[in-house]
Design a protein around this motif. Structure first.
Motif, short mmCIF file in Angstrom:
data_model
loop_
_atom_site.label_atom_id
_atom_site.label_comp_id
_atom_site.label_asym_id
_atom_site.label_seq_id
_atom_site.Cartn_x
_atom_site.Cartn_y
_atom_site.Cartn_z
N UNK A 204 1.17 -1.10 0.05
CA UNK A 204 -0.13 -0.09 0.01
C UNK A 204 1.03 1.02 0.08
N UNK A 205 2.30 1.42 0.58
CA UNK A 205 2.65 2.42 1.15
C UNK A 205 4.11 2.75 -0.43
N UNK A 206 3.75 1.15 -1.40
CA UNK A 206 4.47 1.68 -2.83
C UNK A 206 4.52 2.94 -3.59
N UNK A 207 3.47 3.31 -3.75
CA UNK A 207 3.51 4.04 -4.34
C UNK A 207 3.81 5.63 -4.47
N UNK A 208 3.74 5.27 -2.46
CA UNK A 208 4.92 6.98 -1.32
C UNK A 208 5.93 6.75 -1.72
N UNK A 209 6.02 5.47 -1.47
CA UNK A 209 7.85 4.77 -1.53
C UNK A 209 8.71 5.82 -3.30
N UNK A 210 7.75 4.73 -4.13
CA UNK A 210 8.04 5.67 -5.58
C UNK A 210 8.30 7.69 -5.38
N UNK A 211 7.15 7.97 -5.05
CA UNK A 211 7.08 9.03 -5.33
C UNK A 211 7.82 9.87 -4.73
N UNK A 212 8.84 9.11 -3.62
CA UNK A 212 9.63 10.31 -2.77
C UNK A 212 11.19 9.23 -3.25
N UNK A 213 10.85 8.36 -3.82
CA UNK A 213 12.37 8.15 -5.00
C UNK A 213 12.67 9.32 -6.53
N UNK A 214 11.29 9.01 -6.60
CA UNK A 214 10.97 10.22 -8.17
C UNK A 214 11.93 11.41 -7.28
N UNK A 215 11.32 11.83 -6.96
CA UNK A 215 12.04 13.15 -6.12
C UNK A 215 13.00 13.28 -5.42
N UNK A 216 13.96 11.74 -5.28
CA UNK A 216 15.62 12.01 -5.12
C UNK A 216 15.59 12.06 -6.39
N UNK A 217 15.45 11.06 -7.12
CA UNK A 217 16.35 11.26 -8.23
C UNK A 217 15.76 11.68 -9.36
N UNK A 218 15.18 13.24 -9.11
CA UNK A 218 14.98 14.20 -9.74
C UNK A 218 13.59 13.60 -11.27
#
Lengths: 291, 304
Positions: A204-218
């Motif tokens: 359920x928290x995969x979208x949050x993790x992906x969002x966060x990773x996306x921000x980190x990796x720009x």
């Protein structure tokens, strides 16, 4: 195949403690809740008035049960049941007695079939009991239980209910797969239940993790990967059934990603199921039964 | 039925890797002819149970192959259905009754027949206790149920790993008689792993002794036990008698009146003549063969 199905069925229901807490809890729990509500209606004028003024509909009641089994709490019971069923053979050192009698794959896949049937029966019975029982409660309160069942209404409602049932069943199967895989790897009921729950909730928290990773990796496009996970696709199938539109959380909307069609999401979930069952069966097929 | 029930060819099994690697079975080869009771002996940790699990395709060997009735056993479930086994202590679902346990196993194998289950329960002396949950069973009761479970599919080959564990003396006797009956009257093959050497000596036709994962001795039980015989001689005076024979044979005193001599039946007349010629009174000469226990201990010590 009937014999092997019945063997598994008898094993599951023979464990009365497990059956009571993880299977019978669905229909019996629903009956208990209805009984308590009926008692409140019988004993309290306020309760009777509340039900009379705002009586629930059978559609709401039947839909509600599917939402419950689809929740994390609801899935906890499925995961625990699946872990018990798959780990029991390790726990009681029974594989050594079973495997010379049937191909490993038959015995392993049979567990999925039996679990699927049990879960489906439990969920459907819960939904029917809730639908009919709520009518009795409303009747006790002197209210009107509706809407009246007409062919036109059934034509509208049944596909929605069927869609909810499908989503709940698929979600239960995915959770069962996690539990089965965890059992084959850990041989333990507790470890399998915990691991499967962690994965189920973690998903359920995969979208949050992906969002966060996306921000980190720009790279915000990383969030698109959400579309490949079963959790999103189950939500998407449910959304199509309920509102006629796909599930589009804000982060996907901001990327301009359209929700896939329900059929595409169904395919993704089926592929996931095939991969998870295949992985568990493959590992089990190669496993040494040394205890 | 094929003349050979089990062929184990050069199997090895290693568990773990690196420093934690354990070689459970090491180049083990044996052949078990059909229609006999074959004893499989070895000290603890010799690799007996691992070998049995490999024969049953529960464990994949690191190397080598197993054939049952002339066919490779690997992933050959049709072949394995001709085998019934009790491996490393009987296990069951504790929440089910003894009868229900057998029903579940029979259904899993696709050969459920209520009449057969009842007759097997009677055969192993569990008919009167079959409807109790097995969580309350003693080890001996579970063993009896395990033997019944092994016989459920009417197997040609029965593999029994320590079947008399936990049984009382009468139960052991019944089990020994049952095992012989399976072979003599029903024409099955029994592969029996046991620590009860007296039991093996009584019921097995052939034995293999394994140690550290290898077969160190194998053969017909009677032939193995008569391989090495000894004479027990009662004579007077004892020290003189022993001194007279010791240059030619190994002698060990057995109390004050007799001694053992490592010699065979054919040497007895010569021995008696020597003693008589030295003026020694010979009262009794008896030929003694080794017990399986003595043979086993000697073989495993030599192997070590």
């Amino acid at each position: 195949m009937v014999q092997i199905f019945r063997a598994e069925w008898e094993k599951i229901f023979g464990n009365r403690f497990m059956a009571a807490f993880l299977i019978w809890i669905y229909p019996v729990g629903t009956i208990t809740m209805l009984g308590l509500t009926a008692l409140a209606v019988l004993l309290s004028e306020t309760g009777r008035t509340a039900v009379r003024l705002q009586p629930p509909t059978w559609i709401e009641q039947m839909m509600l049960t599917w939402s419950i089994v689809n929740s994390e709490i609801g899935r906890l019971f499925v995961v625990a049941l699946a872990a018990q069923v798959f780990a029991a053979e390790y726990q009681h050192s029974m594989w050594k007695n079973l495997l010379p009698r049937r191909p490993r794959l038959h015995l392993f896949l049979n567990k999925f079939v039996v679990l699927g049937v049990i879960v489906l029966l439990a969920f459907v019975s819960m939904s029917l009991i809730a639908g009919v029982g709520s009518g009795l409660v409303v009747g006790l309160a002197g209210g009107q239980y509706g809407p009246a069942i007409t062919p036109a209404l059934l034509e509208d409602v049944l596909p929605v209910l069927a869609n909810e049932a499908l989503v709940a069943f698929l979600a239960a199967l995915v959770a069962t797969c996690y539990a089965a895989l965890a059992c084959v790897l850990t041989h333990s009921v507790v470890m399998a239940t915990l691991s499967a729950l962690l994965i189920t909730v973690g998903e359920q928290i995969i979208p949050v993790i992906l969002l966060w990773l996306g921000q980190l990796a720009n790279n915000p496009d990383l969030s698109r990967a959400t579309l490949i996970f079963p959790g999103y696709n189950l939500g998407n199938i449910a959304a199509w059934g309920r509102s006629g539109a796909g599930y589009q959380p804000p982060f996907l909307h901001s990327l301009g990603v359209e929700a896939p069609a329900a059929a595409d999401s169904l395919l993704v979930v089926i592929v996931w199921l095939a991969i998870l069952i295949g992985l568990a069966a493959w590992h089990f097929q190669r496993q040494d039964i040394a205890h | 039925m094929a003349a050979v029930a089990i062929e184990v060819q050069g199997i090895r099994k290693q568990f773990g890797t690196g420093k934690r690697q354990i070689k459970a079975v090491d180049d083990l080869t044996l052949t078990v002819a059909a229609g006999q009771v074959y004893g499989f002996l070895g000290p603890n940790g010799a690799g007996k149970t691992t070998t049995i699990r490999i024969i049953l395709d529960l464990i994949r060997p690191t190397q080598g192959a197993v054939r049952l009735f002339g066919q490779p056993v690997r992933q050959n479930n049709r072949l394995l259905r001709r085998v019934g086994a009790l491996v490393e202590g009987a296990t069951c679902y504790p929440y089910l009754t003894g009868r229900k346990n057998l029903e579940v196993l029979a259904r899993s194998g696709g050969y459920f027949e209520p009449g057969r289950i009842q007759s097997l329960l009677e055969l192993v002396g569990m008919a009167d206790r079959a409807d109790r949950p097995t969580r309350g069973y003693s080890t001996g009761m579970k063993q009896r149920l395990g033997v019944a479970a092994a016989l459920l599919g009417d197997p040609d080959l029965v593999i029994l790993d320590e079947p008399t564990n936990g049984l009382d003396p009468a139960g052991m006797q019944d089990m020994r008689a049952l095992i012989r009956r399976l072979v003599d009257e029903q024409g099955r093959t029994v592969f029996l792993s046991s620590h009860m050497l007296n039991e093996v000596e009584q019921i097995c036709d052939r034995v293999a002794i394994i140690n550290r994962g290898r077969v160190i001795r194998e053969g017909d039980v009677k032939a193995l036990l008569t391989e090495k015989t000894r004479l027990r001689i009662e004579a007077e005076p004892l020290p003189a008698a022993m001194a007279c024979l010791q240059p030619h044979w190994t002698a060990r005193a057995d109390g004050d009146a007799a001694f053992y001599l490592d010699a065979g039946r054919e040497q007895a007349p010569q021995i008696v003549q020597r003693l008589a010629a030295s003026g020694i009174q010979v009262y009794q000469v008896t030929l003694q063969r080794q017990t399986l226990e003595e043979f086993f201990l000697q073989a495993t010590q030599e192997g070590a």
